[in-house]
Design an enzyme around this catalytic site. Structure first.
Site, short mmCIF file in Angstrom:
data_model
loop_
_atom_site.label_atom_id
_atom_site.label_comp_id
_atom_site.label_asym_id
_atom_site.label_seq_id
_atom_site.Cartn_x
_atom_site.Cartn_y
_atom_site.Cartn_z
N ALA A 56 0.97 -1.08 -0.41
CA ALA A 56 0.10 0.54 0.02
C ALA A 56 0.86 1.21 0.09
O ALA A 56 1.76 1.07 0.99
CB ALA A 56 -1.16 -0.63 1.31
N ILE A 82 4.80 -1.01 3.09
CA ILE A 82 4.73 -0.24 2.89
C ILE A 82 5.49 0.30 1.74
O ILE A 82 6.46 0.01 1.42
CB ILE A 82 4.89 0.94 4.23
CG1 ILE A 82 4.46 0.73 5.30
CG2 ILE A 82 4.77 2.03 3.62
CD1 ILE A 82 3.44 0.77 5.22
N LYS A 83 5.02 0.92 0.38
CA LYS A 83 5.18 1.69 -0.88
C LYS A 83 5.72 3.05 -1.11
O LYS A 83 4.86 4.00 0.13
CB LYS A 83 4.59 1.30 -2.28
CG LYS A 83 4.49 0.61 -3.07
CD LYS A 83 3.71 -0.11 -3.82
CE LYS A 83 3.97 -0.26 -5.00
NZ LYS A 83 3.27 -0.38 -5.88
N ILE A 84 7.51 2.99 -0.74
CA ILE A 84 7.87 4.01 -0.95
C ILE A 84 7.86 4.69 -2.15
O ILE A 84 9.02 4.18 -2.94
CB ILE A 84 8.85 4.09 0.95
CG1 ILE A 84 8.15 4.18 1.88
CG2 ILE A 84 9.39 5.81 0.48
CD1 ILE A 84 7.07 5.07 2.76
#
Ligand code: G3P
Length: 217
Positions: A56, A82-84
């Site tokens: 996400a 967590i997509k960064i």
């Protein structure tokens, strides 16, 4: 190589999950917008179906904002990754989240140098965008090969997700190039399963079977 589905559409995830081939799902803000869903709601639903990593993406572009959003999303489910985005602020956020034990997928990776930085910042995954590199005349699969070689030589355990996959050949080539995972859009997943000779073969077997049973009557 594991297969993830690159979508935020629940019906697509249910359909492909039923094949028994799905290890995870990736989303991005464009895909969540296309699905017309609230990010948090859809992430919880996807995690329940897939029971594997669900990426996400954060919307903030500053480190503090990304860390806060990342913590918030990570609380939704133990499966959330967590997509960064690959920026200096994103690297700092990756290090902070990784140090808290929150898995990060560094996205929008277009060079081996970026992948190395992401790995050094503690990313669990890096996502090189094959299709978008090919779109500008580059070699997306070649990039996956280069990253895989660097990670192997230096014993880095960050996993490579081949993203921006556009056709079945990308999946095969990514597997040969050493990607750990390919995240595949629904349309390409459907193309992967199909072969005209399989359809012709089934039709021929059924015809022969019918003819043989009719002859016995
Ligand atoms: O996982 C990243 C992917 O969704 C981007 O794909 O086709 O928009 O380049 P595309």
């Amino acid at each position: 190589m594991e297969l993830y589905l690159d979508t935020a559409k629940i019906e697509e995830i249910r359909e492909i999950a039923a094949w028994g081939v799905l290890s995870g799902v990736t989303t991005n803000p464009s895909l969540v917008a296309q699905a017309g869903r609230d990010l948090k709601e859809v992430v919880v639903e996807i995690a329940e179906i897939v029971r594997g990593p669900v990426s996400a993406e954060v919307i903030a572009t500053d480190t503090e904002g990304m860390v806060a959003e990342g913590r918030d999303l990570a609380r939704l489910s133990g499966y959330v990754v967590i997509k960064i985005p690959m920026t200096p602020e994103g690297l700092a956020a990756t290090r902070r989240l990784a140090d808290e034990g929150i898995p990060v997928n560094v996205t929008l990776v277009f060079s081996a140098a970026q992948a190395l930085l992401a790995a050094r910042a503690g990313a669990r995954y890096v996502s090189p965008f094959l299709g978008r590199i090919d779109d500008v005349g580059g070699d997306g699969v070649g990039l996956v090969r280069e990253i895989a070689e660097i990670f192997e030589i230096h014993d880095l355990d960050t996993r490579i997700i081949a993203a921006s996959v556009r056709h079945p050949r990308h999946v095969v080539e990514a597997a040969k190039a050493g990607a750990d995972i390919a995240t595949v859009p629904y349309k390409v997943m459907k193309q992967l399963v199909k072969h005209p000779l399989t359809d012709i073969g089934i039709a021929r077997f059924l015809e022969d079977w019918k003819r043989a049973t009719e002859l016995k009557r």
